[in-house]
Design a protein around this motif. Structure first.
Motif, PDB file in Angstrom:
ATOM      1  N   MET A 290      43.528  23.564  39.600  1.00  0.00           N
ATOM      2  CA  MET A 290      43.038  24.351  40.705  1.00  0.00           C
ATOM      3  C   MET A 290      41.955  25.304  40.188  1.00  0.00           C
ATOM      4  N   GLU A 291      40.887  25.417  40.956  1.00  0.00           N
ATOM      5  CA  GLU A 291      39.847  26.373  40.618  1.00  0.00           C
ATOM      6  C   GLU A 291      40.122  27.694  41.319  1.00  0.00           C
ATOM      7  N   VAL A 292      39.827  28.794  40.613  1.00  0.00           N
ATOM      8  CA  VAL A 292      40.000  30.128  41.181  1.00  0.00           C
ATOM      9  C   VAL A 292      38.696  30.907  41.060  1.00  0.00           C
ATOM     10  N   ALA A 293      38.537  31.844  41.974  1.00  0.00           N
ATOM     11  CA  ALA A 293      37.389  32.746  41.951  1.00  0.00           C
ATOM     12  C   ALA A 293      37.831  34.069  41.342  1.00  0.00           C
ATOM     13  N   VAL A 294      36.987  34.605  40.489  1.00  0.00           N
ATOM     14  CA  VAL A 294      37.268  35.881  39.836  1.00  0.00           C
ATOM     15  C   VAL A 294      36.354  36.937  40.441  1.00  0.00           C
ATOM     16  N   TRP A 295      36.956  38.000  40.955  1.00  0.00           N
ATOM     17  CA  TRP A 295      36.231  39.111  41.576  1.00  0.00           C
ATOM     18  C   TRP A 295      36.362  40.324  40.662  1.00  0.00           C
ATOM     19  N   ASP A 296      35.266  40.712  40.055  1.00  0.00           N
ATOM     20  CA  ASP A 296      35.203  41.813  39.110  1.00  0.00           C
ATOM     21  C   ASP A 296      35.260  43.134  39.882  1.00  0.00           C
ATOM     22  N   THR A 297      36.216  44.006  39.531  1.00  0.00           N
ATOM     23  CA  THR A 297      36.466  45.209  40.313  1.00  0.00           C
ATOM     24  C   THR A 297      36.506  46.454  39.426  1.00  0.00           C
ATOM     25  N   TYR A 298      35.753  47.466  39.836  1.00  0.00           N
ATOM     26  CA  TYR A 298      35.706  48.759  39.157  1.00  0.00           C
ATOM     27  C   TYR A 298      35.973  49.847  40.189  1.00  0.00           C
TER      28      TYR A 298
ATOM     29  N   THR B 158      37.333  55.110  34.972  1.00  0.00           N
ATOM     30  CA  THR B 158      37.054  53.896  35.734  1.00  0.00           C
ATOM     31  C   THR B 158      38.119  52.857  35.431  1.00  0.00           C
ATOM     32  N   MET B 159      38.757  52.409  36.482  1.00  0.00           N
ATOM     33  CA  MET B 159      39.777  51.366  36.406  1.00  0.00           C
ATOM     34  C   MET B 159      39.068  50.029  36.582  1.00  0.00           C
ATOM     35  N   HIS B 160      39.266  49.104  35.642  1.00  0.00           N
ATOM     36  CA  HIS B 160      38.599  47.802  35.680  1.00  0.00           C
ATOM     37  C   HIS B 160      39.661  46.704  35.710  1.00  0.00           C
ATOM     38  N   PHE B 161      39.587  45.870  36.745  1.00  0.00           N
ATOM     39  CA  PHE B 161      40.508  44.742  36.862  1.00  0.00           C
ATOM     40  C   PHE B 161      39.824  43.625  37.626  1.00  0.00           C
ATOM     41  N   ASP B 162      40.348  42.413  37.468  1.00  0.00           N
ATOM     42  CA  ASP B 162      39.866  41.255  38.221  1.00  0.00           C
ATOM     43  C   ASP B 162      40.874  40.890  39.290  1.00  0.00           C
ATOM     44  N   ILE B 163      40.373  40.544  40.463  1.00  0.00           N
ATOM     45  CA  ILE B 163      41.194  39.971  41.520  1.00  0.00           C
ATOM     46  C   ILE B 163      40.917  38.475  41.475  1.00  0.00           C
ATOM     47  N   ILE B 164      41.934  37.691  41.215  1.00  0.00           N
ATOM     48  CA  ILE B 164      41.784  36.243  41.063  1.00  0.00           C
ATOM     49  C   ILE B 164      42.433  35.568  42.262  1.00  0.00           C
ATOM     50  N   VAL B 165      41.646  34.751  42.969  1.00  0.00           N
ATOM     51  CA  VAL B 165      42.098  34.088  44.196  1.00  0.00           C
ATOM     52  C   VAL B 165      41.683  32.618  44.153  1.00  0.00           C
ATOM     53  N   PRO B 166      42.322  31.763  44.965  1.00  0.00           N
ATOM     54  CA  PRO B 166      41.850  30.381  45.049  1.00  0.00           C
ATOM     55  C   PRO B 166      40.366  30.360  45.423  1.00  0.00           C
ATOM     56  N   SER B 167      39.626  29.448  44.845  1.00  0.00           N
ATOM     57  CA  SER B 167      38.170  29.430  45.036  1.00  0.00           C
ATOM     58  C   SER B 167      37.755  29.174  46.485  1.00  0.00           C
ATOM     59  N   ASN B 168      38.650  28.623  47.298  1.00  0.00           N
ATOM     60  CA  ASN B 168      38.295  28.393  48.706  1.00  0.00           C
ATOM     61  C   ASN B 168      38.459  29.651  49.555  1.00  0.00           C
ATOM     62  N   ASN B 169      39.011  30.719  48.987  1.00  0.00           N
ATOM     63  CA  ASN B 169      39.145  31.987  49.702  1.00  0.00           C
ATOM     64  C   ASN B 169      37.856  32.780  49.509  1.00  0.00           C
TER      65      ASN B 169
ATOM     66  N   TYR C 131      44.262  40.707  37.078  1.00  0.00           N
ATOM     67  CA  TYR C 131      44.128  40.734  35.621  1.00  0.00           C
ATOM     68  C   TYR C 131      43.633  42.128  35.248  1.00  0.00           C
ATOM     69  N   GLU C 132      44.504  42.930  34.636  1.00  0.00           N
ATOM     70  CA  GLU C 132      44.172  44.298  34.281  1.00  0.00           C
ATOM     71  C   GLU C 132      43.366  44.326  32.989  1.00  0.00           C
TER      72      GLU C 132
ATOM     73  N   GLU D  72      40.955  47.639  32.033  1.00  0.00           N
ATOM     74  CA  GLU D  72      40.762  48.986  31.516  1.00  0.00           C
ATOM     75  C   GLU D  72      41.339  50.034  32.445  1.00  0.00           C
ATOM     76  N   ASN D  73      42.028  51.006  31.848  1.00  0.00           N
ATOM     77  CA  ASN D  73      42.548  52.183  32.569  1.00  0.00           C
ATOM     78  C   ASN D  73      43.395  51.831  33.789  1.00  0.00           C
ATOM     79  N   CYS D  74      44.217  50.799  33.674  1.00  0.00           N
ATOM     80  CA  CYS D  74      45.038  50.367  34.799  1.00  0.00           C
ATOM     81  C   CYS D  74      46.454  50.967  34.758  1.00  0.00           C
ATOM     82  N   ASN D  75      46.764  51.669  33.712  1.00  0.00           N
ATOM     83  CA  ASN D  75      48.111  52.274  33.594  1.00  0.00           C
ATOM     84  C   ASN D  75      48.047  53.772  33.653  1.00  0.00           C
TER      85      ASN D  75
END
Length: 87
Positions: free
Chosen positions: A1-9, A17-28, A81-82, A84-87
């Motif tokens: 399955m392919e997923v899309a990675v959304w880079d979030t700050y 600055t909290m840095h994490f990725d939101i990973i979702v199915p690529s069709n979303n 996917y955490e 930086e500075n997520c805790n």
């Protein structure tokens, strides 16, 4: 399955600055749903008042689903996917 990675700050109230990725199915491709996943994650961290929009969260790339993400993707529709500075 392919997923899309959304880079979030997101800037926390302490200025870090909290840095994490939101990973979702690529069709979303619905940004409202993706941003809401980010807000749901922030609520789990006690940061429900922080904003997530196209300013904080942008599409980064497509990749193959990693085994450590698979369970969350199937159960919740996303994986965080955490980094930086997520805790």
């Amino acid at each position: 399955m392919e997923v899309a990675v959304w880079d979030t700050y997101v800037t926390k109230k302490d200025g870090k600055t909290m840095h994490f990725d939101i990973i979702v199915p690529s069709n979303n491709k619905d940004t409202n749903i993706i941003f809401n996943y980010g807000k749901e994650y922030l609520r789990t961290k006690g940061l429900e008042n922080l904003e997530i929009s196209s300013k904080e969260c942008v599409f980064c790339h497509i990749e193959i689903l990693k085994p450590e993400c698979e369970d969350a993707i199937h159960k919740k529709g996303y994986f965080i996917y955490e980094m930086e500075n997520c805790n």
